[in-house]
Write an enzyme that holds these catalytic residues in place. Structure first.
Site, PDB file in Angstrom:
ATOM      1  CE1 TYR A  33     -15.456  12.012 -16.842  1.00 11.15           C
ATOM      2  CE2 TYR A  33     -15.331  11.832 -14.461  1.00 11.15           C
ATOM      3  CZ  TYR A  33     -15.552  11.259 -15.686  1.00 11.15           C
ATOM      4  OH  TYR A  33     -15.878   9.930 -15.759  1.00 11.15           O
ATOM      5  NE  ARG A  52      -3.054   0.269   3.209  1.00 14.87           N
ATOM      6  CZ  ARG A  52      -2.448   0.401   4.398  1.00 14.87           C
ATOM      7  NH1 ARG A  52      -1.734   1.481   4.685  1.00 14.87           N
ATOM      8  NH2 ARG A  52      -2.538  -0.554   5.306  1.00 14.87           N
ATOM      9  CE  LYS A  56     -11.598   8.329 -19.011  1.00 18.72           C
ATOM     10  NZ  LYS A  56     -11.955   9.569 -18.360  1.00 18.72           N
ATOM     11  CG  ASP A  68      -8.873  16.439 -15.434  1.00 18.24           C
ATOM     12  OD1 ASP A  68      -8.164  15.829 -16.257  1.00 18.24           O
ATOM     13  OD2 ASP A  68      -9.924  15.975 -14.964  1.00 18.24           O
TER      14      ASP A  68
HETATM   15  C1  LIG Z   1     -12.478  10.008 -17.102  1.00 17.93           C
HETATM   16  C2  LIG Z   1     -12.131  11.320 -16.547  1.00 17.93           C
HETATM   17  C3  LIG Z   1     -11.976  11.504 -15.165  1.00 17.93           C
HETATM   18  C4  LIG Z   1     -12.240  10.397 -14.161  1.00 17.93           C
HETATM   19  O1  LIG Z   1     -11.362   9.339 -14.303  1.00 17.93           O
HETATM   20  P1  LIG Z   1     -11.708   7.807 -13.963  1.00 17.93           P
HETATM   21  O2  LIG Z   1     -10.451   7.114 -14.310  1.00 17.93           O
HETATM   22  O3  LIG Z   1     -12.883   7.428 -14.811  1.00 17.93           O
HETATM   23  O4  LIG Z   1     -12.044   7.762 -12.516  1.00 17.93           O
HETATM   24  C5  LIG Z   1     -11.589  12.757 -14.712  1.00 17.93           C
HETATM   25  N1  LIG Z   1     -11.386  13.780 -15.569  1.00 17.93           N
HETATM   26  C6  LIG Z   1     -11.546  13.638 -16.902  1.00 17.93           C
HETATM   27  C7  LIG Z   1     -11.315  14.807 -17.790  1.00 17.93           C
HETATM   28  C8  LIG Z   1     -11.926  12.410 -17.428  1.00 17.93           C
HETATM   29  O5  LIG Z   1     -12.087  12.287 -18.751  1.00 17.93           O
END
Ligand SMILES: *Cc1c(COP(=O)(O)O)cnc(C)c1O
Length: 382
Positions: free
Chosen positions: A101, A49, A198, A173
């Site tokens: 998001y 962890r 992504k 982000d």
């Molecule tokens: C998908 C996404 C998230 C969240 O991520 P997860 O891996 O699905 O928890 C946050 N910000 C953006 C811009 C995203 O496309």
């Protein structure tokens, strides 16, 4: 390694050949615990962890690509954002983009507010809105650029300057652009966040999230939160992302090339009334896009006219898949109002401009001729 160019670092940073065996790839260390040599005598690892060699390699790799001092990976993008806001105390105030998001919005407005933290959601594409929203207790500014699905940009450098004048950390982000096209730290961000699910992983086969920071004090905090809350990324998924990141540079080049062609095609299509893509000269922030990103990526939204039209398009595609998510090698198409923004009330969606006819595409790296032909036949259905 940090003196090398991006594509080289994507393959090698944090990933020296295994010192024991010479294995060129970082092994997947499926172990929860590590042998100690005596009391308090360990080889750098005690319990997974806290740290794991596969995860360490990924964290070093992502820190190098974003230009931070350290990276901290979590079980998903949302877990990374949740870790970020654990830095806050009851009574603190956060300024957040009003078009971030959907999951971020849900976390902040339905969970984190219960802990006595206040939020102001502002349109950060107007930099002055950020300055106006600052209060004496503002402790974080969180922005996303470009936004999902309308591809609205925020000037990272301008917002960063305001934050620094007031001593407030700024987090960005960077999921849509990946560090290949946009490195917010170079424009003043203190923290860069990604859903590695992504583009970084790139193959739609695992979840993950990361926080990269330039500040040793924040790094210390993020490490502590990983250990305390335990929402860390598994060794296997760490390895998947390490493997994905090796091809980030070539994938992003192709995503960008295909993205530009799809955007140009849609912009000329008589049945499409609007296209949202920062790479089009008609995008109101095209000049800003050129200043802060070195490519435009492959996230494109367009207006099909109605929910019925969007439905027909989504049912007609054959090469492209009707699915949420983005950033994988395969092209995905989705209906924002009922997927990523389903939790946003209809009035708010309307205010933001997320109409029932809005369709989003994450253009993959299939043959561009096949992608365009597929869109062509799908658009003929409306
Ligand atoms: C998908 C996404 C998230 C969240 O991520 P997860 O891996 O699905 O928890 C946050 N910000 C953006 C811009 C995203 O496309």
């Amino acid at each position: 390694m940090n003196k090398h160019a991006f594509a080289t670092r994507a393959i090698h940073a944090g990933q020296e050949p295994d010192p024991r065996t010479g294995a060129v790839n970082v092994p997947i260390y499926l172990t929860s615990t590590y042998q100690l040599q005596g009391i308090e005598q360990h080889r750098g690892w005690e319990y997974s962890r806290v740290s794991n060699p596969t995860r360490d390699a990924l964290e070093a790799s992502l820190a190098s690509l974003e230009g931070g001092v350290s990276g901290h990976v979590f079980g998903s993008g949302m877990a990374a954002i949740a870790a970020l806001v654990t830095l806050l105390h009851a009574g603190d105030h956060v300024i957040c983009g009003d078009n971030v998001y959907g999951g971020t919005m849900r976390l902040f407005t339905q969970v984190i507010v219960r802990h006595g933290i206040e939020f102001s959601f502002v349109d950060t594409s107007e930099t002055e809105n950020v300055r106006r929203a600052i209060r004496p207790n503002t402790k974080l500014v969180h922005i996303e650029t470009p936004t999902n699905p309308l591809m609205i940009l925020t000037d990272i450098r301008a917002v960063g300057e305001i934050c620094h004048q007031h001593g407030i950390p700024m987090s960005v982000d960077n999921t849509f652009m990946s560090p290949y096209f946009q490195r917010p730290i170079e424009f003043g961000a203190d923290v860069v966040m990604h859903s590695t699910t992504k583009f970084l992983n790139g193959h739609s086969d695992g979840l993950g999230g990361v926080l990269v920071t330039t500040r040793p004090d924040l790094a210390e905090n993020f490490r502590f939160v990983q250990k305390c809350t335990g929402g860390i990324l598994s060794p296997f998924e760490s390895w998947l992302i390490l493997r994905g990141v090796k091809t980030l540079a070539v994938r992003m080049k192709q995503h960008d090339e295909n993205g530009r062609q799809v955007a140009a095609y849609l912009a000329k299509h008589p049945k499409v009334s609007r296209v949202f893509y920062p790479g089009l000269p008609t995008h109101p922030q095209h000049e800003l896009a050129k200043r802060q990103t070195s490519g435009f990526g492959s996230m494109i939204s367009f207006e099909s006219g109605s929910r019925a039209n969007a439905d027909k398009i989504l049912r007609s595609v054959r090469v492209i898949t009707n699915s949420e998510s983005l950033g994988g090698v395969e092209s995905l198409i989705s209906h924002s109002a009922t997927t990523t923004h389903a939790a946003v009330p209809p009035e708010e969606r309307e205010r933001l401009g997320i109409t029932d006819g809005l369709v989003r595409i994450s253009v993959g790296i299939e043959d561009i001729g096949d992608i365009l032909e597929d869109l062509d036949q799908a658009l003929r259905s409306i």
